[in-house]
Every structure is written in structure tokens, then in C-alpha cells.
Write an enzyme that holds these catalytic residues in place. Structure first.
Site, mmCIF file in Angstrom:
data_model
loop_
_atom_site.group_PDB
_atom_site.id
_atom_site.type_symbol
_atom_site.label_atom_id
_atom_site.label_comp_id
_atom_site.label_asym_id
_atom_site.label_seq_id
_atom_site.Cartn_x
_atom_site.Cartn_y
_atom_site.Cartn_z
ATOM 1 N N GLY A 55 -104.686 -81.361 -82.767
ATOM 2 C CA GLY A 55 -104.684 -82.755 -82.337
ATOM 3 C C GLY A 55 -104.831 -82.858 -80.836
ATOM 4 N N GLU A 56 -104.759 -84.089 -80.346
ATOM 5 C CA GLU A 56 -104.840 -84.314 -78.909
ATOM 6 C C GLU A 56 -104.130 -85.609 -78.544
ATOM 7 O OE1 GLU A 56 -108.780 -86.045 -77.372
ATOM 8 O OE2 GLU A 56 -109.388 -84.891 -79.140
ATOM 9 N N MET A 59 -102.956 -86.565 -72.464
ATOM 10 C CA MET A 59 -102.995 -85.587 -71.383
ATOM 11 C C MET A 59 -103.525 -84.226 -71.798
ATOM 12 S SD MET A 59 -99.403 -86.295 -69.408
ATOM 13 C CE MET A 59 -99.668 -84.856 -68.374
ATOM 14 N N GLY A 60 -103.652 -83.968 -73.076
ATOM 15 C CA GLY A 60 -104.076 -82.631 -73.445
ATOM 16 C C GLY A 60 -104.372 -82.457 -74.913
ATOM 17 N N LYS A 77 -99.952 -76.153 -76.550
ATOM 18 C CA LYS A 77 -100.325 -77.423 -75.934
ATOM 19 C C LYS A 77 -100.976 -77.110 -74.588
ATOM 20 C CE LYS A 77 -97.912 -81.132 -76.465
ATOM 21 N NZ LYS A 77 -96.901 -82.220 -76.403
ATOM 22 N N ASP A 172 -90.512 -91.535 -75.358
ATOM 23 C CA ASP A 172 -91.728 -91.779 -76.137
ATOM 24 C C ASP A 172 -91.493 -91.448 -77.597
ATOM 25 O OD1 ASP A 172 -94.341 -92.640 -76.488
ATOM 26 O OD2 ASP A 172 -95.211 -90.661 -76.129
#
Length: 453
Positions: A55-56, A59-60, A77, A172
């Protein structure tokens, strides 16, 4: 027309090409394949070879990789190259590694390493989780029934309690960051991910961390952000409890409390609008107690919410039963919690009982136990328990039976294979005469609970 990978709604391609947020669910959209960096086959940190992309985010990227020497899967990551040169982005990424490394709770993802390659690639090596996130599960399966949802909520509370105890606020927390997997034959095992924008609090409860945490700087996902987070105010652990309230609302109803065509409108709703009471939504079937707990988490003012993750945990556990293990001290006296014991109220209380015994169906060494008058009674595989069950599917300390207010209560003690009353998995449950009690569903203990008069 492409679809959002989170809410599955169709959106125009320019949202992907410009790296915007989805106009429906607010999640950051992945870049187009043309802009995606290919890492497959690349060696990281001298030991890890990347095998596939998982996944993404903003930021990365996250990849699956294998440790060559140990033949072990991990998650890597990687900070996007355009962010790696930015001092603030690099520091946020480094802080995620630092915060994650502080957490040792089994429901928190484990971190193995952090580093930077010779060509400037910044990475974190993490535990690989073979599961699906809550966002995907809700999209696929719809709202969860209460008996499945509450154990998930309790596990999230436990991670937050440890993080907050170390002064870490997640900031978050969202369904996308809650991974659900099977571990040691236990279904719906929770792993909380992504402390990338977490804050540190000092001993006075204030947030610290320099420019990354200054008042007025807003990070997070709009649908899950607390009103004070939206407004860039100083945060404490109660901001995470608001976000968890949003997750609980979403899990039991299938949708978040607030949504709009753009993230700004969502944030305005977080500050100004009162959410619809989740228990009154169409097709939502939850107890009035869980309804009140969720709405308490979603109070606009932090002081009106639960103060700590432990208080929220206690309140959620009390839905099963108000016992000595699950206190209701965190809840205001103005709320009537008798409704949390609706099933128990329908049962005849053992006012004349002098104790209880267990009648063997399978797994018990004798036809029945003696009459137990003391409490609590410990049940498990270890020889130190009051009732020893030498079965491999029974945990060392599997469950306890307590006596309070003329009622006997079975309390699961974090067993791997679960405690069941009349076929229903429970965290804690009032027992009545002739209830079927099981520790594990396979090669465990199955007995009939009998009151002694």
C-alpha cells in the site's frame, strides 16, 4: 472511471494524478501507476529483499519483504524520495520509528529497525501483519454486530492505554490504521498501526515536540479528527478517544458520523454539527449502553468525554456485566446503565443459592466439581487454578467466576480460544442455572453451570 480503493466510489482520474483526497471518504488517494516507484527485488538494509507492494500513503510506500538469513516476512515502510529531502518530513518519519519502538503491547505493531540506504532511501522495518484493515472489512462485510465489535474496541483501548501512559498520542487513529488478523487461532486480533504523526506529552499532559506539534498545525484524517484537532489546538489523550468514538460509530453503523464532498466541509462539521445518535440510525441494532458510550466519546468538549482509555475500556466491558473487574466509575451518574444488563435482569437471581458446581459434559476430570462457595474461582490449564482443565486449548488462566450482588459472573481472562456461554463468546457474563459454559470451542471444557441451594 477509477474508484477510490477505500470507499469504492467512482471519482475522476485527476484526483489520482494530483494526489488529492477522495471527495467522498476523505482518504488520501494513491498516485497513478505512472508515478509509482518500483522497488520489487530491491535489497534494503543488507538483509531484506522487497517482494510486493502492500500500500501507500501521503508520505511513502509499504512493501512486503523477506529477511534473507531468517526467511522471515516483514513490512518495510519507505519514505517517498521527494519527502526524504525535507527536514520536517524526515523528522516525522523518524519519530514514527521512535514512538513505535517504545510500544511493547501485543496489539501494537512491532518495529525491528530504522535506517537509511547509501542512496538516501529512508525506511522502517516493521512486523508483517497478514490481515485486513477495518475500513476494508466494513466496506466488504458491512456493520459489525455488537458481540464482534466490542472485543475489537477493547483491544484498541489497551494499546491506547499503553501509548498514552508513555505520553504518546496517536493523532491519526482511523479504521484504516486498525488491522484485523488471526493470531494463535484467535480471530479478530487487533494491531494498531501508524504512529507517524503521533505527539509526545510531558508529565503535565501538554504536548511537546517543537515545530512538528505547534498550536495551529493540523494533521490527521478529517473524518476522524476531534474538534480541537481540527482547530489546531493543544491535544491530549482525549483526542484519540474521540477518534476511537468515530471508529466505533463506523464499525456498528457502517459509516462515519460526518462526511462531505471535500475535507474542509467535514472538518467544519466536526466542530459545529452534532452527530446523529448511532443507536437511532436505520438498521443499527446495538444496546443503549453502547450507544451512550459511543456518543460520550463524540462529545465536542474534551472534558465531556472519557478521561482515559482505561475508563473507556471499563465502560465497554461493563456492557457484558457490571462486575468487580469492570468498573463504571468513569460514567456520569445521570446515565441509566440498567439497560446494559437487560439479559441479566430477565434472569432469576440466585438469592437462596449457597454456591455453584459444574456438571461435566466434556473436558472435566470428574463427573462434577464440589460446591464452590468462595470467590473468585480460577479456571485454567495451570495447576495453580481452583479448577484445573488439562486441555491444550484451555489457557493457563482461562477464566474466573466471581460472585457479586447475588449473581455469579464468568470473566474471560484474555484467553486465546475464548469463553462461551450458551454458544455465545463473552468477555464477561452473568451466569444462570443450567447455562452451558465452554472454554474454547474445540477440545476444551464443556460443562453445565448448576446453582447449589
Amino acid at each position: 472511471m477509477p474508484a477510490c480503493p477505500y470507499c469504492t466510489k467512482d471519482i475522476t482520474a485527476d484526483f489520482f494524478s494530483e494526489g488529492k483526497f477522495c471527495p467522498f471518504c476523505g482518504n488520501r488517494l494513491p498516485a497513478t501507476p505512472a508515478t509509482e516507484i518500483t522497488f520489487i527485488g530491491k535489497k534494503i538494509g543488507g538483509h531484506y529483499v522487497i517482494s510486493e507492494k502492500l500500500g501507500e500513503g501521503g508520505m511513502g510506500y509499504v512493501f512486503r519483504a523477506k529477511h534473507l538469513m531468517l526467511d522471515k516476512d516483514v513490512a518495510i515502510k519507505v519514505l517517498r524520495e521527494d519527502f526524504a529531502e525535507n527536514t520536517e518530513s524526515f523528522e516525522r518519519f523518524r519519530r514514527e520509528a521512535k514512538n513505535t519502538s517504545k510500544l511493547s503491547h501485543p496489539n501494537a505493531v512491532s518495529m525491528y529497525d530504522f535506517g537509511q540506504t547509501e542512496d538516501g532511501l529512508v525506511y522502517i522495518i516493521l512486523e508483517y501483519i497478514n490481515g485486513l484493515d477495518l475500513k476494508v472489512l466494513i466496506t466488504r462485510d458491512g456493520a459489525f454486530p455488537e458481540e464482534r465489535a466490542i472485543p475489537i474496541f477493547l483491544q484498541i483501548c489497551e494499546v491506547l492505554e499503553e501509548a498514552h501512559g508513555q505520553g504518546i498520542i496517536h493523532r491519526d487513529l482511523k479504521s484504516e490504521n486498525i488491522m484485523i488478523c488471526n493470531k494463535n487461532n484467535r480471530q479478530d486480533f487487533v494491531k494498531v498501526l501508524d504512529f507517524g504523526i503521533a505527539k509526545l506529552m510531558d508529565v503535565g499532559g501538554r504536548t511537546t515536540g517543537g515545530t512538528l506539534t505547534q498550536k495551529g498545525v493540523v494533521f490527521g484524517t478529517p473524518q476522524y479528527m476531534s474538534p480541537e484537532q481540527v482547530q489546531g489546538e493543544t491535544l491530549d489523550q482525549r483526542a484519540d478517544l474521540y477518534s476511537l468514538g468515530v471508529i466505533m460509530y463506523e464499525v456498528v453503523s457502517g459509516d462515519v458520523p460526518f462526511n462531505a464532498l471535500n475535507p474542509v466541509d467535514v472538518m467544519v462539521k466536526q466542530v459545529k454539527d452534532k452527530p446523529k445518535q448511532v443507536g437511532k440510525l436505520k438498521d443499527v441494532n446495538i444496546s443503549s449502553t453502547l450507544d451512550k458510550i459511543i456518543m460520550k466519546c463524540l462529545e465536542k468538549k474534551p472534558a465531556s468525554r472519557f478521561s482515559t482509555a482505561r475508563e473507556l475500556y471499563d465502560a465497554l466491558a461493563s456492557i457484558a456485566v457490571d462486575s468487580v473487574d469492570f468498573s463504571l466509575h468513569s460514567l456520569p451518574s445521570s446515565i441509566d446503565y440498567n439497560t446494559s444488563l437487560e439479559d441479566a435482569a430477565a434472569q432469576d437471581k440466585p438469592s437462596q443459592a449457597i454456591g455453584f458446581k459444574l456438571i461435566n459434559i466434556s473436558g472435566l476430570g470428574a463427573e462434577e466439581t464440589p460446591v464452590y462457595k468462595e470467590h473468585p474461582i480460577k479456571i485454567g490449564r495451570h495447576s495453580s487454578n481452583d479448577i484445573v482443565i488439562p486441555q491444550p486449548r484451555v489457557s493457563k488462566l482461562h477464566a474466573e467466576i466471581h460472585y457479586q450482588d447475588n449473581e455469579y459472573v464468568i470473566v474471560d481472562k484474555g484467553s486465546l480460544n475464548g469463553t462461551y456461554v450458551n454458544g455465545r463468546k463473552v468477555m464477561a457474563q452473568v451466569l444462570k442455572d443450567n447455562d452451558l459454559l465452554e472454554l474454547s470451542k474445540h477440545q476444551g471444557l464443556k460443562v453445565k453451570f448448576k446453582l447449589a441451594f
